[in-house]
Design a protein around this motif. Structure first.
Motif, PDB file in Angstrom:
ATOM      1  N   HIS A 232      61.903  43.135  30.994  1.00  0.00           N
ATOM      2  CA  HIS A 232      63.209  42.466  31.030  1.00  0.00           C
ATOM      3  C   HIS A 232      63.287  41.430  32.151  1.00  0.00           C
ATOM      4  CE1 HIS A 232      64.686  45.093  27.974  1.00  0.00           C
ATOM      5  NE2 HIS A 232      64.677  46.180  28.727  1.00  0.00           N
ATOM      6  N   HIS A 233      62.362  41.495  33.107  1.00  0.00           N
ATOM      7  CA  HIS A 233      62.477  40.661  34.310  1.00  0.00           C
ATOM      8  C   HIS A 233      61.508  39.478  34.318  1.00  0.00           C
ATOM      9  CE1 HIS A 233      65.237  43.424  36.420  1.00  0.00           C
ATOM     10  NE2 HIS A 233      64.591  44.373  35.773  1.00  0.00           N
ATOM     11  N   HIS A 234      60.684  39.344  33.276  1.00  0.00           N
ATOM     12  CA  HIS A 234      59.811  38.166  33.134  1.00  0.00           C
ATOM     13  C   HIS A 234      59.028  37.883  34.421  1.00  0.00           C
ATOM     14  CE1 HIS A 234      62.042  37.542  29.444  1.00  0.00           C
ATOM     15  NE2 HIS A 234      63.177  37.501  30.133  1.00  0.00           N
ATOM     16  N   LEU A 235      58.087  38.759  34.722  1.00  0.00           N
ATOM     17  CA  LEU A 235      57.348  38.699  35.985  1.00  0.00           C
ATOM     18  C   LEU A 235      55.982  38.026  35.866  1.00  0.00           C
ATOM     19  CD1 LEU A 235      58.107  42.320  37.254  1.00  0.00           C
ATOM     20  CD2 LEU A 235      59.265  40.206  37.898  1.00  0.00           C
ATOM     21  N   ASP A 236      55.737  37.297  34.797  1.00  0.00           N
ATOM     22  CA  ASP A 236      54.400  36.739  34.551  1.00  0.00           C
ATOM     23  C   ASP A 236      53.897  35.876  35.703  1.00  0.00           C
ATOM     24  OD1 ASP A 236      54.541  38.005  32.163  1.00  0.00           O
ATOM     25  OD2 ASP A 236      55.047  36.231  30.979  1.00  0.00           O
ATOM     26  N   HIS A 237      54.790  35.200  36.409  1.00  0.00           N
ATOM     27  CA  HIS A 237      54.365  34.313  37.492  1.00  0.00           C
ATOM     28  C   HIS A 237      54.036  35.075  38.773  1.00  0.00           C
ATOM     29  CE1 HIS A 237      55.283  30.739  35.185  1.00  0.00           C
ATOM     30  NE2 HIS A 237      56.509  31.183  34.946  1.00  0.00           N
ATOM     31  N   TRP A 238      54.449  36.324  38.856  1.00  0.00           N
ATOM     32  CA  TRP A 238      54.281  37.074  40.103  1.00  0.00           C
ATOM     33  C   TRP A 238      53.258  38.211  40.000  1.00  0.00           C
ATOM     34  CZ3 TRP A 238      59.218  35.501  38.545  1.00  0.00           C
ATOM     35  CH2 TRP A 238      59.860  34.595  39.402  1.00  0.00           C
ATOM     36  N   VAL A 239      53.056  38.751  38.803  1.00  0.00           N
ATOM     37  CA  VAL A 239      52.213  39.943  38.689  1.00  0.00           C
ATOM     38  C   VAL A 239      51.202  39.809  37.548  1.00  0.00           C
ATOM     39  CG1 VAL A 239      54.074  41.416  39.562  1.00  0.00           C
ATOM     40  CG2 VAL A 239      53.759  41.165  37.094  1.00  0.00           C
ATOM     41  N   GLN A 240      50.168  40.644  37.642  1.00  0.00           N
ATOM     42  CA  GLN A 240      49.225  40.852  36.547  1.00  0.00           C
ATOM     43  C   GLN A 240      49.145  42.351  36.280  1.00  0.00           C
ATOM     44  OE1 GLN A 240      45.441  39.118  37.521  1.00  0.00           O
ATOM     45  NE2 GLN A 240      46.164  37.004  37.296  1.00  0.00           N
ATOM     46  N   PHE A 241      48.899  42.722  35.034  1.00  0.00           N
ATOM     47  CA  PHE A 241      48.878  44.128  34.649  1.00  0.00           C
ATOM     48  C   PHE A 241      47.462  44.558  34.287  1.00  0.00           C
ATOM     49  CE2 PHE A 241      53.035  42.389  33.565  1.00  0.00           C
ATOM     50  CZ  PHE A 241      53.890  43.282  34.183  1.00  0.00           C
ATOM     51  N   ASN A 242      47.142  45.783  34.636  1.00  0.00           N
ATOM     52  CA  ASN A 242      45.874  46.379  34.226  1.00  0.00           C
ATOM     53  C   ASN A 242      46.113  47.875  34.040  1.00  0.00           C
ATOM     54  OD1 ASN A 242      43.224  47.329  33.882  1.00  0.00           O
ATOM     55  ND2 ASN A 242      42.405  45.707  35.195  1.00  0.00           N
ATOM     56  N   HIS A 243      45.628  48.427  32.955  1.00  0.00           N
ATOM     57  CA  HIS A 243      45.870  49.840  32.679  1.00  0.00           C
ATOM     58  C   HIS A 243      44.967  50.760  33.494  1.00  0.00           C
ATOM     59  CE1 HIS A 243      48.670  49.062  29.457  1.00  0.00           C
ATOM     60  NE2 HIS A 243      47.810  48.222  28.896  1.00  0.00           N
ATOM     61  N   SER A 244      43.859  50.243  33.988  1.00  0.00           N
ATOM     62  CA  SER A 244      42.875  51.106  34.642  1.00  0.00           C
ATOM     63  C   SER A 244      42.631  50.686  36.082  1.00  0.00           C
ATOM     64  CB  SER A 244      41.553  51.069  33.868  1.00  0.00           C
ATOM     65  OG  SER A 244      40.533  51.728  34.582  1.00  0.00           O
ATOM     66  N   LEU A 245      42.840  51.609  36.994  1.00  0.00           N
ATOM     67  CA  LEU A 245      42.544  51.352  38.404  1.00  0.00           C
ATOM     68  C   LEU A 245      41.039  51.197  38.608  1.00  0.00           C
ATOM     69  CD1 LEU A 245      43.416  51.174  41.380  1.00  0.00           C
ATOM     70  CD2 LEU A 245      43.272  53.678  41.477  1.00  0.00           C
ATOM     71  N   LYS A 246      40.264  51.990  37.871  1.00  0.00           N
ATOM     72  CA  LYS A 246      38.809  51.924  37.996  1.00  0.00           C
ATOM     73  C   LYS A 246      38.288  50.534  37.642  1.00  0.00           C
ATOM     74  CE  LYS A 246      34.588  54.153  36.314  1.00  0.00           C
ATOM     75  NZ  LYS A 246      34.043  55.206  35.424  1.00  0.00           N
ATOM     76  N   GLU A 247      38.807  49.978  36.554  1.00  0.00           N
ATOM     77  CA  GLU A 247      38.376  48.637  36.139  1.00  0.00           C
ATOM     78  C   GLU A 247      38.752  47.595  37.186  1.00  0.00           C
ATOM     79  OE1 GLU A 247      39.944  47.671  32.345  1.00  0.00           O
ATOM     80  OE2 GLU A 247      38.908  49.314  31.300  1.00  0.00           O
ATOM     81  N   GLU A 248      39.945  47.714  37.710  1.00  0.00           N
ATOM     82  CA  GLU A 248      40.416  46.734  38.687  1.00  0.00           C
ATOM     83  C   GLU A 248      39.585  46.798  39.961  1.00  0.00           C
ATOM     84  OE1 GLU A 248      42.474  43.516  39.658  1.00  0.00           O
ATOM     85  OE2 GLU A 248      42.909  44.627  37.807  1.00  0.00           O
ATOM     86  N   LEU A 249      39.297  48.013  40.423  1.00  0.00           N
ATOM     87  CA  LEU A 249      38.509  48.157  41.649  1.00  0.00           C
ATOM     88  C   LEU A 249      37.073  47.685  41.449  1.00  0.00           C
ATOM     89  CD1 LEU A 249      39.742  51.619  42.993  1.00  0.00           C
ATOM     90  CD2 LEU A 249      40.294  49.351  43.880  1.00  0.00           C
ATOM     91  N   SER A 250      36.519  47.946  40.275  1.00  0.00           N
ATOM     92  CA  SER A 250      35.136  47.519  40.015  1.00  0.00           C
ATOM     93  C   SER A 250      35.014  46.003  40.046  1.00  0.00           C
ATOM     94  CB  SER A 250      34.653  48.061  38.660  1.00  0.00           C
ATOM     95  OG  SER A 250      35.406  47.498  37.594  1.00  0.00           O
ATOM     96  N   THR A 251      36.083  45.319  39.676  1.00  0.00           N
ATOM     97  CA  THR A 251      36.082  43.853  39.711  1.00  0.00           C
ATOM     98  C   THR A 251      35.870  43.351  41.132  1.00  0.00           C
ATOM     99  OG1 THR A 251      37.576  43.747  37.830  1.00  0.00           O
ATOM    100  CG2 THR A 251      37.428  41.778  39.205  1.00  0.00           C
ATOM    101  N   TYR A 252      36.555  43.986  42.087  1.00  0.00           N
ATOM    102  CA  TYR A 252      36.448  43.556  43.481  1.00  0.00           C
ATOM    103  C   TYR A 252      35.158  44.042  44.122  1.00  0.00           C
ATOM    104  CZ  TYR A 252      41.296  42.134  43.099  1.00  0.00           C
ATOM    105  OH  TYR A 252      42.453  41.513  42.711  1.00  0.00           O
ATOM    106  N   LEU A 253      34.679  45.206  43.690  1.00  0.00           N
ATOM    107  CA  LEU A 253      33.454  45.744  44.274  1.00  0.00           C
ATOM    108  C   LEU A 253      32.232  44.923  43.886  1.00  0.00           C
ATOM    109  CD1 LEU A 253      34.059  49.581  43.789  1.00  0.00           C
ATOM    110  CD2 LEU A 253      34.136  48.283  45.924  1.00  0.00           C
ATOM    111  N   HIS A 254      32.307  44.261  42.726  1.00  0.00           N
ATOM    112  CA  HIS A 254      31.167  43.468  42.274  1.00  0.00           C
ATOM    113  C   HIS A 254      31.229  42.026  42.760  1.00  0.00           C
ATOM    114  CE1 HIS A 254      30.780  46.870  39.417  1.00  0.00           C
ATOM    115  NE2 HIS A 254      29.473  46.562  39.490  1.00  0.00           N
ATOM    116  N   HIS A 255      32.285  41.700  43.500  1.00  0.00           N
ATOM    117  CA  HIS A 255      32.371  40.326  44.039  1.00  0.00           C
ATOM    118  C   HIS A 255      31.373  40.146  45.164  1.00  0.00           C
ATOM    119  CE1 HIS A 255      36.631  39.192  42.392  1.00  0.00           C
ATOM    120  NE2 HIS A 255      35.683  39.284  41.464  1.00  0.00           N
TER     121      HIS A 255
END
Length: 255
Positions: A232-255
């Motif tokens: 309801h708050h249209h947050l596309d400009h401020w946030v990104q969504f990801n269902h998995s914490l593991k996937e998100e962390l692996s993205t940064y660990l492989h940088h």
């Protein structure tokens, strides 16, 4: 001074114009020290002036007055006194002790008020202690966790309420301000119910963090009920969504 041979339900005295006691009832003898045989000896000094009415009154019309009397059991007792003169210039005085039930009730109420005031103070102290505990619980429900020099995470536990977001906002904003974080993750996997005032505060916090860092805030593990509220708050400009914490962390660990 003689004793009246009448069975009267109240203390009774007969006095002449000078205040000398002429006769008395059995109850009057029980209540008062009649050894001085004068009405003045039975009346408290504060009520002496009222005795002037005894000699000034005349006729068969009864007169009522209040007098503080000295009794055998108590040096100061308030009585309603009913006085009536007869044809022999003698006043019959009937004494009705003022009902102390109201005074006793007032005393009891005062005592209760004192106890209640004390109880209120104790309850207030307990309330303050409880509020401190609840605030501390709210603070612990959203700890700020630095994962690296540029990555941090704030896992939220329990219901999203305004009090909880207020409690975690200060430490969160201060920690981000002191650091140099490029990515901020909110792990919302353990979130329970979502309160309207809580979601408003949460969105304000997210937008503030976005403004401070200039980076999109990552929201992880969003449940359907929370997703519905956020949409309801249209947050596309401020946030990104990801269902998995593991996937998100692996993205940064492989940088």
């Amino acid at each position: 001074m003689e004793r009246l041979n009448l069975s009267l339900p109240l203390p009774c005295l007969k006095v002449n114009r000078d205040g000398r006691i002429v006769s008395y009832s059995a109850l009057a003898e029980d209540h008062f020290d009649l050894s001085k045989a004068h009405i003045r000896s039975l009346v408290d000094e504060g009520s002496i002036s009222k005795l002037g009415r005894i000699s000034s009154e005349s006729g068969p019309v009864p007169v009522k007055m209040e007098l503080n009397m000295k009794t055998k059991k108590n040096p100061l007792v308030l009585f309603d006194v009913y006085l009536q003169w007869d044809t022999e210039n003698r006043a019959t005085m009937m004494f009705v002790q003022k009902d102390r039930s109201n005074e006793e009730l007032i005393e009891k109420l005062a005592s209760i008020q004192i106890r209640l005031a004390s109880t209120d103070f104790e309850l207030l102290e307990k309330k303050d202690e409880l509020e401190q505990v609840l605030r501390r619980m709210d603070e612990l429900s959203g700890p700020f966790i630095p994962l690296s020099d540029t990555l941090c995470m704030i896992p939220l536990f329990g219901d999203i309420t305004a009090d909880k977001i207020n409690a975690i906002s200060d430490s969160c904003l201060q920690s981000v301000f002191r650091g140099n974080y490029e990515a901020i993750l909110f792990d919302l996997t353990a979130v329970g119910e979502v309160h309207a005032d809580g979601i408003d505060k949460f969105i304000m916090l997210v937008k503030t963090l976005n403004f401070m860092t200039g980076n999109v805030i990552k929201l992880i593990g969003i449940k359907p009920n929370l997703a519905k509220e956020l949409n309801h708050h249209h947050l596309d400009h401020w946030v990104q969504f990801n269902h998995s914490l593991k996937e998100e962390l692996s993205t940064y660990l492989h940088h």
